[in-house]
Design a protein around this motif. Structure first.
Motif, PDB file in Angstrom:
ATOM      1  N   VAL A  27     -24.104  12.178  -7.143  1.00  0.00           N
ATOM      2  CA  VAL A  27     -23.356  12.284  -8.383  1.00  0.00           C
ATOM      3  C   VAL A  27     -22.554  11.004  -8.582  1.00  0.00           C
ATOM      4  CG1 VAL A  27     -21.641  13.592  -9.662  1.00  0.00           C
ATOM      5  CG2 VAL A  27     -23.202  14.768  -8.093  1.00  0.00           C
ATOM      6  N   SER A  28     -22.790  10.351  -9.680  1.00  0.00           N
ATOM      7  CA  SER A  28     -22.061   9.125  -9.964  1.00  0.00           C
ATOM      8  C   SER A  28     -20.691   9.445 -10.523  1.00  0.00           C
ATOM      9  CB  SER A  28     -22.835   8.286 -10.978  1.00  0.00           C
ATOM     10  OG  SER A  28     -22.873   8.960 -12.222  1.00  0.00           O
ATOM     11  N   ASP A  29     -19.798   8.475 -10.457  1.00  0.00           N
ATOM     12  CA  ASP A  29     -18.472   8.642 -11.016  1.00  0.00           C
ATOM     13  C   ASP A  29     -18.558   8.773 -12.529  1.00  0.00           C
ATOM     14  OD1 ASP A  29     -15.927   7.004 -12.270  1.00  0.00           O
ATOM     15  OD2 ASP A  29     -15.396   8.288 -10.584  1.00  0.00           O
ATOM     16  N   GLY A  30     -17.798   9.758 -13.077  1.00  0.00           N
ATOM     17  CA  GLY A  30     -17.896  10.037 -14.505  1.00  0.00           C
ATOM     18  C   GLY A  30     -17.536   8.850 -15.375  1.00  0.00           C
ATOM     19  N   VAL A  31     -16.509   8.105 -14.970  1.00  0.00           N
ATOM     20  CA  VAL A  31     -16.085   6.971 -15.778  1.00  0.00           C
ATOM     21  C   VAL A  31     -17.133   5.873 -15.754  1.00  0.00           C
ATOM     22  CG1 VAL A  31     -14.331   5.198 -16.061  1.00  0.00           C
ATOM     23  CG2 VAL A  31     -13.649   7.510 -15.392  1.00  0.00           C
ATOM     24  N   ALA A  32     -17.685   5.616 -14.543  1.00  0.00           N
ATOM     25  CA  ALA A  32     -18.695   4.574 -14.423  1.00  0.00           C
ATOM     26  C   ALA A  32     -19.937   4.918 -15.226  1.00  0.00           C
ATOM     27  CB  ALA A  32     -19.057   4.375 -12.954  1.00  0.00           C
ATOM     28  N   ALA A  33     -20.219   6.209 -15.388  1.00  0.00           N
ATOM     29  CA  ALA A  33     -21.410   6.642 -16.123  1.00  0.00           C
ATOM     30  C   ALA A  33     -21.175   6.641 -17.633  1.00  0.00           C
ATOM     31  CB  ALA A  33     -21.822   8.033 -15.665  1.00  0.00           C
ATOM     32  N   GLY A  34     -19.994   6.191 -18.049  1.00  0.00           N
ATOM     33  CA  GLY A  34     -19.714   6.122 -19.481  1.00  0.00           C
ATOM     34  C   GLY A  34     -19.297   7.442 -20.071  1.00  0.00           C
ATOM     35  N   ILE A  35     -18.612   8.244 -19.294  1.00  0.00           N
ATOM     36  CA  ILE A  35     -18.178   9.549 -19.774  1.00  0.00           C
ATOM     37  C   ILE A  35     -17.214   9.377 -20.949  1.00  0.00           C
ATOM     38  CG2 ILE A  35     -16.211   9.702 -18.189  1.00  0.00           C
ATOM     39  CD1 ILE A  35     -16.835  12.674 -17.896  1.00  0.00           C
ATOM     40  N   LYS A  36     -17.352  10.240 -21.955  1.00  0.00           N
ATOM     41  CA  LYS A  36     -16.538  10.129 -23.162  1.00  0.00           C
ATOM     42  C   LYS A  36     -15.276  10.974 -23.047  1.00  0.00           C
ATOM     43  CE  LYS A  36     -20.511   9.287 -26.187  1.00  0.00           C
ATOM     44  NZ  LYS A  36     -21.263   9.781 -27.364  1.00  0.00           N
ATOM     45  N   GLU A  37     -14.209  10.475 -23.643  1.00  0.00           N
ATOM     46  CA  GLU A  37     -12.947  11.206 -23.667  1.00  0.00           C
ATOM     47  C   GLU A  37     -12.855  12.050 -24.932  1.00  0.00           C
ATOM     48  OE1 GLU A  37      -9.293   9.257 -22.895  1.00  0.00           O
ATOM     49  OE2 GLU A  37     -10.117   7.952 -21.338  1.00  0.00           O
ATOM     50  N   ARG A  38     -12.205  13.205 -24.774  1.00  0.00           N
ATOM     51  CA  ARG A  38     -11.952  14.073 -25.921  1.00  0.00           C
ATOM     52  C   ARG A  38     -10.497  14.515 -25.895  1.00  0.00           C
ATOM     53  NH1 ARG A  38     -16.785  18.357 -27.447  1.00  0.00           N
ATOM     54  NH2 ARG A  38     -18.201  16.824 -28.359  1.00  0.00           N
ATOM     55  N   GLY A  39      -9.929  14.669 -27.091  1.00  0.00           N
ATOM     56  CA  GLY A  39      -8.576  15.168 -27.224  1.00  0.00           C
ATOM     57  C   GLY A  39      -8.578  16.636 -27.621  1.00  0.00           C
ATOM     58  N   PRO A  40      -7.416  17.278 -27.593  1.00  0.00           N
ATOM     59  CA  PRO A  40      -7.337  18.703 -27.914  1.00  0.00           C
ATOM     60  C   PRO A  40      -7.454  18.977 -29.403  1.00  0.00           C
ATOM     61  CG  PRO A  40      -5.155  17.810 -27.512  1.00  0.00           C
ATOM     62  CD  PRO A  40      -6.120  16.704 -27.209  1.00  0.00           C
ATOM     63  N   LEU A  41      -7.902  20.197 -29.716  1.00  0.00           N
ATOM     64  CA  LEU A  41      -7.919  20.655 -31.108  1.00  0.00           C
ATOM     65  C   LEU A  41      -6.504  20.970 -31.579  1.00  0.00           C
ATOM     66  CD1 LEU A  41     -10.987  23.072 -31.025  1.00  0.00           C
ATOM     67  CD2 LEU A  41     -10.909  20.773 -32.021  1.00  0.00           C
ATOM     68  N   CYS A  42      -5.703  21.552 -30.678  1.00  0.00           N
ATOM     69  CA  CYS A  42      -4.319  21.873 -31.014  1.00  0.00           C
ATOM     70  C   CYS A  42      -3.520  22.077 -29.740  1.00  0.00           C
ATOM     71  CB  CYS A  42      -4.231  23.122 -31.901  1.00  0.00           C
ATOM     72  SG  CYS A  42      -4.774  24.642 -31.096  1.00  0.00           S
ATOM     73  N   THR A  43      -2.200  22.075 -29.880  1.00  0.00           N
ATOM     74  CA  THR A  43      -1.287  22.280 -28.758  1.00  0.00           C
ATOM     75  C   THR A  43      -0.326  23.409 -29.105  1.00  0.00           C
ATOM     76  OG1 THR A  43      -1.412  19.937 -28.128  1.00  0.00           O
ATOM     77  CG2 THR A  43       0.457  21.201 -27.296  1.00  0.00           C
ATOM     78  N   LEU A  44      -0.165  24.336 -28.187  1.00  0.00           N
ATOM     79  CA  LEU A  44       0.727  25.477 -28.381  1.00  0.00           C
ATOM     80  C   LEU A  44       1.985  25.237 -27.550  1.00  0.00           C
ATOM     81  CD1 LEU A  44      -1.968  28.297 -28.013  1.00  0.00           C
ATOM     82  CD2 LEU A  44      -1.258  27.081 -30.097  1.00  0.00           C
ATOM     83  N   ILE A  45       3.133  25.188 -28.225  1.00  0.00           N
ATOM     84  CA  ILE A  45       4.397  24.837 -27.578  1.00  0.00           C
ATOM     85  C   ILE A  45       5.368  26.002 -27.679  1.00  0.00           C
ATOM     86  CG2 ILE A  45       6.352  23.236 -27.607  1.00  0.00           C
ATOM     87  CD1 ILE A  45       4.500  21.159 -28.862  1.00  0.00           C
ATOM     88  N   GLY A  46       5.998  26.344 -26.557  1.00  0.00           N
ATOM     89  CA  GLY A  46       6.958  27.442 -26.556  1.00  0.00           C
ATOM     90  C   GLY A  46       7.442  27.814 -25.173  1.00  0.00           C
ATOM     91  N   HIS A  47       6.570  27.690 -24.175  1.00  0.00           N
ATOM     92  CA  HIS A  47       7.004  27.974 -22.805  1.00  0.00           C
ATOM     93  C   HIS A  47       8.094  26.983 -22.395  1.00  0.00           C
ATOM     94  CE1 HIS A  47       4.428  31.181 -21.239  1.00  0.00           C
ATOM     95  NE2 HIS A  47       3.434  30.681 -21.967  1.00  0.00           N
ATOM     96  N   THR A  48       9.035  27.451 -21.589  1.00  0.00           N
ATOM     97  CA  THR A  48      10.143  26.601 -21.142  1.00  0.00           C
ATOM     98  C   THR A  48       9.960  26.118 -19.710  1.00  0.00           C
ATOM     99  OG1 THR A  48      11.417  28.558 -20.464  1.00  0.00           O
ATOM    100  CG2 THR A  48      11.755  27.729 -22.711  1.00  0.00           C
ATOM    101  N   HIS A  49       8.861  26.496 -19.099  1.00  0.00           N
ATOM    102  CA  HIS A  49       8.518  25.999 -17.761  1.00  0.00           C
ATOM    103  C   HIS A  49       6.988  25.947 -17.667  1.00  0.00           C
ATOM    104  CE1 HIS A  49       9.205  24.856 -13.658  1.00  0.00           C
ATOM    105  NE2 HIS A  49      10.478  25.232 -13.662  1.00  0.00           N
ATOM    106  N   ALA A  50       6.488  25.615 -16.499  1.00  0.00           N
ATOM    107  CA  ALA A  50       5.051  25.427 -16.317  1.00  0.00           C
ATOM    108  C   ALA A  50       4.249  26.638 -16.777  1.00  0.00           C
ATOM    109  CB  ALA A  50       4.747  25.135 -14.852  1.00  0.00           C
ATOM    110  N   VAL A  51       3.134  26.369 -17.436  1.00  0.00           N
ATOM    111  CA  VAL A  51       2.188  27.426 -17.831  1.00  0.00           C
ATOM    112  C   VAL A  51       1.208  27.597 -16.674  1.00  0.00           C
ATOM    113  CG1 VAL A  51       0.492  28.190 -19.513  1.00  0.00           C
ATOM    114  CG2 VAL A  51       2.424  26.777 -20.246  1.00  0.00           C
ATOM    115  N   THR A  52       1.212  28.763 -16.054  1.00  0.00           N
ATOM    116  CA  THR A  52       0.431  28.986 -14.834  1.00  0.00           C
ATOM    117  C   THR A  52      -0.867  29.740 -15.078  1.00  0.00           C
ATOM    118  OG1 THR A  52       1.815  30.933 -14.453  1.00  0.00           O
ATOM    119  CG2 THR A  52       2.430  28.909 -13.304  1.00  0.00           C
TER     120      THR A  52
END
Length: 288
Positions: free
Chosen positions: A108-133
């Motif tokens: 298995v080659s390294d994902g970055v070396a293989a030209g792996i593409k980055e993706r961002g989120p569709l949306c972010t849900l904000i409200g928790h006041t500490h880590a979301v587990t």
């Protein structure tokens, strides 16, 4: 998408990212083709959950946020697998067959070396006041979450607002929703709590039998069946109408970190002993 012979595996990491790999379920060759790198979290990714039909998955992080991401199409996954194999990244010394003792060697080659593409989120849900587990998907395609802020929450995906905020009184390690609209949460006070959000903040059931932190929970194939995994090295199967577990499985030689129900009702778990186990019949508690 098993019907198309391909699937996507997604993992979250302490490096603040998620990575996905495309799997060819129809092939007898082993290996997973690096697909996408998902970036946007500002803390370690603690949990991931995929929606079975919407083509989305969500993640919870130590940055107190939940992010929702888009799943690649089957055609995109097939193209990724084809390109990966053509590049020579995947080689096998022999075929892998069910029940065979013959092992396949996969490079298995390294994902970055293989030209792996980055993706961002569709949306972010904000409200928790500490880590979301923990995160999961509810029956109405809402996102259900829990966190170190002692809460269990539900989120409307259209408005991206928190619609339910349940106070558990203790840190929650995991959460699961079932088709009846109930939530189950795993807690550090050694209990599993069952919630009916239609009844407000009341705990419908509090299941106490574990002798260590309850780290993971999932619903069984039956509406009232629940499975929990604990640091006490056991898995327990419950009928939520009773306060006493139906079965207790001595699952691992170490903490049980995660648990899931397979398509045939089998219980699959992973632990700090470095093993993944499958329990076909909890009444016999035999691992395969």
């Amino acid at each position: 998408s098993g019907s198309d012979g391909v699937a996507l595996a997604v993992t979250g990491s302490k490096d603040f990212t998620l990575r996905s790999h495309a799997l060819d379920l129809a092939s007898q060759l082993s290996g997973a083709a690096p697909a996408f790198l998902y970036t946007g979290h500002e803390g370690a990714v603690q949990s991931v959950a995929a929606h079975p039909h919407s083509g989305r998955f969500c993640s919870g992080s130590w940055d107190k946020m939940i992010k929702v991401w888009e799943v690649p199409t089957s055609d995109q996954l097939l193209e990724i697998i084809s390109t990966w194999r053509a590049s020579g990244c995947a080689t096998a010394e022999g075929e892998v067959r069910s029940g065979s003792t013959k092992k396949a060697k996969v490079e298995v080659s390294d994902g970055v070396a293989a030209g792996i593409k980055e993706r961002g989120p569709l949306c972010t849900l904000i409200g928790h006041t500490h880590a979301v587990t923990g995160v999961d998907w509810g029956r109405d395609s809402d996102v259900v979450s829990c966190g170190m802020d002692h809460t269990v929450r539900a989120w409307d995906m259209e408005t991206q607002q928190c619609t339910t905020n349940l106070s558990a009184g203790h840190v929650a390690n995991d959460v699961a929703a079932n088709s009846a609209g109930l939530y189950a949460s795993a807690h550090v006070d050694r209990t599993v709590r069952v919630w009916d959000p239609r009844q407000g903040s009341m705990v419908r059931a509090s299941l106490a039998s574990h002798k260590g932190w309850v780290n993971a929970v999932c619903w069984g194939k039956e509406e009232h069946q629940l499975v929990s995994a604990s640091y006490d090295e056991t898995i327990k199967i419950w009928d939520i109408r009773s306060a006493v577990p139906l079965y207790t499985i001595a699952a691992h030689d170490g903490k049980v970190l995660c648990v899931a129900i397979g398509p045939g009702g089998e219980i699959v778990s992973g632990g700090t002993d470095g093993k993944v186990k499958k329990f076909v019949d909890p009444t016999l508690a035999k691992a395969h």
